[in-house]
Design a protein around this motif. Structure first.
Motif, mmCIF file in Angstrom:
data_model
loop_
_atom_site.group_PDB
_atom_site.id
_atom_site.type_symbol
_atom_site.label_atom_id
_atom_site.label_comp_id
_atom_site.label_asym_id
_atom_site.label_seq_id
_atom_site.Cartn_x
_atom_site.Cartn_y
_atom_site.Cartn_z
ATOM 1 N N PHE A 1 -68.666 8.849 52.737
ATOM 2 C CA PHE A 1 -69.835 8.901 51.854
ATOM 3 C C PHE A 1 -70.891 9.840 52.451
ATOM 4 C CE2 PHE A 1 -68.547 4.939 49.739
ATOM 5 C CZ PHE A 1 -67.833 4.300 50.731
ATOM 6 N N TRP A 2 -71.606 10.507 51.576
ATOM 7 C CA TRP A 2 -72.806 11.249 51.973
ATOM 8 C C TRP A 2 -74.008 10.636 51.258
ATOM 9 C CZ3 TRP A 2 -73.446 14.900 55.658
ATOM 10 C CH2 TRP A 2 -72.325 15.605 56.108
ATOM 11 N N TYR A 3 -75.091 10.471 52.021
ATOM 12 C CA TYR A 3 -76.346 9.956 51.494
ATOM 13 C C TYR A 3 -77.479 10.884 51.916
ATOM 14 C CZ TYR A 3 -74.400 5.470 50.049
ATOM 15 O OH TYR A 3 -73.680 4.494 49.404
ATOM 16 N N GLN A 4 -78.522 10.890 51.106
ATOM 17 C CA GLN A 4 -79.742 11.639 51.413
ATOM 18 C C GLN A 4 -80.873 10.628 51.568
ATOM 19 O OE1 GLN A 4 -81.942 13.562 48.153
ATOM 20 N NE2 GLN A 4 -81.760 15.498 49.251
ATOM 21 N N GLN A 5 -81.625 10.741 52.647
ATOM 22 C CA GLN A 5 -82.717 9.799 52.882
ATOM 23 C C GLN A 5 -84.026 10.552 53.098
ATOM 24 O OE1 GLN A 5 -82.356 7.166 56.296
ATOM 25 N NE2 GLN A 5 -83.619 5.599 55.300
ATOM 26 N N ALA A 6 -84.927 10.416 52.143
ATOM 27 C CA ALA A 6 -86.258 10.999 52.293
ATOM 28 C C ALA A 6 -87.107 10.090 53.181
ATOM 29 C CB ALA A 6 -86.900 11.174 50.920
ATOM 30 N N LEU A 7 -88.151 10.641 53.735
ATOM 31 C CA LEU A 7 -89.008 9.902 54.654
ATOM 32 C C LEU A 7 -89.576 8.649 53.993
ATOM 33 C CD1 LEU A 7 -90.203 10.089 57.516
ATOM 34 C CD2 LEU A 7 -92.210 11.205 56.509
ATOM 35 N N GLY A 8 -89.388 7.512 54.630
ATOM 36 C CA GLY A 8 -89.936 6.260 54.114
ATOM 37 C C GLY A 8 -89.176 5.654 52.963
ATOM 38 N N GLN A 9 -88.031 6.234 52.635
ATOM 39 C CA GLN A 9 -87.224 5.731 51.513
ATOM 40 C C GLN A 9 -85.876 5.237 52.006
ATOM 41 O OE1 GLN A 9 -88.515 5.653 48.287
ATOM 42 N NE2 GLN A 9 -90.361 6.279 49.391
ATOM 43 N N ALA B 1 -84.855 16.406 54.203
ATOM 44 C CA ALA B 1 -84.506 14.989 54.252
ATOM 45 C C ALA B 1 -83.539 14.791 55.416
ATOM 46 C CB ALA B 1 -83.834 14.538 52.950
ATOM 47 N N VAL B 2 -83.187 13.537 55.645
ATOM 48 C CA VAL B 2 -82.095 13.229 56.567
ATOM 49 C C VAL B 2 -80.831 13.026 55.739
ATOM 50 C CG1 VAL B 2 -81.191 11.598 58.262
ATOM 51 C CG2 VAL B 2 -83.625 12.192 58.269
ATOM 52 N N TYR B 3 -79.768 13.687 56.135
ATOM 53 C CA TYR B 3 -78.488 13.556 55.434
ATOM 54 C C TYR B 3 -77.568 12.691 56.293
ATOM 55 C CZ TYR B 3 -80.312 16.884 52.173
ATOM 56 O OH TYR B 3 -81.108 17.480 51.221
ATOM 57 N N LEU B 4 -77.167 11.584 55.711
ATOM 58 C CA LEU B 4 -76.362 10.597 56.423
ATOM 59 C C LEU B 4 -74.929 10.618 55.909
ATOM 60 C CD1 LEU B 4 -78.877 7.626 56.204
ATOM 61 C CD2 LEU B 4 -78.276 8.848 58.280
ATOM 62 N N CYS B 5 -74.005 10.531 56.831
ATOM 63 C CA CYS B 5 -72.589 10.421 56.495
ATOM 64 C C CYS B 5 -72.113 9.035 56.942
ATOM 65 C CB CYS B 5 -71.810 11.510 57.220
ATOM 66 S SG CYS B 5 -70.017 11.432 57.018
ATOM 67 N N ALA B 6 -71.247 8.442 56.163
ATOM 68 C CA ALA B 6 -70.686 7.138 56.520
ATOM 69 C C ALA B 6 -69.199 7.136 56.197
ATOM 70 C CB ALA B 6 -71.384 6.019 55.757
ATOM 71 N N SER B 7 -68.455 6.357 56.947
ATOM 72 C CA SER B 7 -67.030 6.215 56.647
ATOM 73 C C SER B 7 -66.651 4.739 56.685
ATOM 74 C CB SER B 7 -66.168 7.019 57.620
ATOM 75 O OG SER B 7 -66.189 6.474 58.925
ATOM 76 N N SER B 8 -65.598 4.413 55.980
ATOM 77 C CA SER B 8 -65.087 3.044 56.023
ATOM 78 C C SER B 8 -63.577 3.075 55.917
ATOM 79 C CB SER B 8 -65.707 2.173 54.927
ATOM 80 O OG SER B 8 -65.256 2.568 53.660
ATOM 81 N N LEU B 9 -62.981 2.009 56.418
ATOM 82 C CA LEU B 9 -61.535 1.955 56.522
ATOM 83 C C LEU B 9 -60.869 1.817 55.158
ATOM 84 C CD1 LEU B 9 -59.203 1.909 58.558
ATOM 85 C CD2 LEU B 9 -59.472 -0.569 58.698
ATOM 86 N N ALA B 10 -61.515 1.053 54.291
ATOM 87 C CA ALA B 10 -60.896 0.732 53.000
ATOM 88 C C ALA B 10 -61.299 1.745 51.937
ATOM 89 C CB ALA B 10 -61.305 -0.671 52.578
ATOM 90 N N ARG B 11 -60.661 1.611 50.793
ATOM 91 C CA ARG B 11 -61.002 2.440 49.648
ATOM 92 C C ARG B 11 -62.225 1.847 48.977
ATOM 93 N NH1 ARG B 11 -55.757 2.667 50.522
ATOM 94 N NH2 ARG B 11 -54.635 4.602 50.143
ATOM 95 N N GLY B 12 -63.326 2.616 48.936
ATOM 96 C CA GLY B 12 -64.535 2.112 48.299
ATOM 97 C C GLY B 12 -65.248 1.105 49.177
#
Lengths: 116, 110
Positions: A33-41, A88-99
């Motif tokens: 997953f990719w996420y975007q995080q603005a300051l304070g959000q 912004a800060v761009y965050l990446c996340a991964s997980s083992l399962a689908r979804g």
């Protein structure tokens, strides 16, 4: 490494410049997953990959944003012709399962992008 | 919107006290997760509670879920300065993504 790794940690770009942000997920993790995080959000969803397939890109704010994961492991988020509102800060996340339905996601430390 | 909303936005307590933060959402879910984010860092998963569970514990953390009220709470007992962070609830949506609220910023004063 044991966790999700993102590079660079910090990026300063001049307005109009193209940038590429890299994410190395945990080995063997199917979902990314990719996420975007603005300051304070809170983080805002950008896009989701299951292996190499981009199954959801509904959160990408414009056609200047492009993500790929060609071999189902490393992913790159590319932003073309950067604008100040892309800062912004761009965050990446991964997980083992689908979804994400029934499993935790592991986040990287993020890339802080500043467009000047 | 299925976005979770945390309450309060900010909370300041003395070390040793308990901290309670709440999350409300709008539609049916099959699970809800809580994450912590230290300043300048990524998010760390704390706990997942399924829709058929009412309460779950993990160390000093206690999470409750009330699906009839569409709300969840996170209780941190005997808080420590190291608990200072932002706390987010995450609501799964569409099978592919989480919605996060704006978070609760917790400050624990030594």
């Amino acid at each position: 490494g044991a966790g999700v790794s993102q590079s660079p940690r910090y990026k300063v770009a001049k307005r109009g410049q193209d940038v590429a942000l890299r994410c190395d997920p945990i080995s063997g993790h199917v979902s990314l997953f990719w996420y975007q995080q603005a300051l304070g959000q809170g983080p805002e969803f950008l896009t989701y990959f299951q292996n190499e397939a981009q199954l959801d890109k509904s959160g990408l704010p414009s056609d200047r944003f492009f993500a790929e994961r060609p071999e189902g492991s490393v992913s790159t988020l590319k932003i073309q012709r950067t604008q100040q509102e892309d800062s912004a800060v761009y965050l990446c996340a991964s997980s083992l399962a689908r979804g994400p339905l029934n499993t935790e996601a592991f986040f990287g430390q993020g890339t802080r992008l500043t467009v000047v | 919107s299925q976005q979770g909303e945390e309450d309060p936005q900010a909370l300041s307590i003395q070390e040793g006290e308990n901290a309670t933060m709440n999350c409300s959402y709008k539609t049916s879910i099959n699970n809800l997760q809580w994450y912590r984010q230290n300043s300048g860092r990524g998010l760390v998963h704390l706990i997942l509670i399924r829709s058929n569970e009412r309460e779950k514990h993990s160390g000093r953390l206690r999470v409750t879920l009330d699906t009839s009220k569409k709300s969840s709470s996170l209780l941190i007992t005997a808080s420590r300065a190291a608990d200072t962070a932002s706390y987010f609830c995450a609501i799964p949506r569409g099978g592919n993504q989480f919605y996060f609220g704006t978070g609760t910023s917790l400050t624990v004063i030594p």
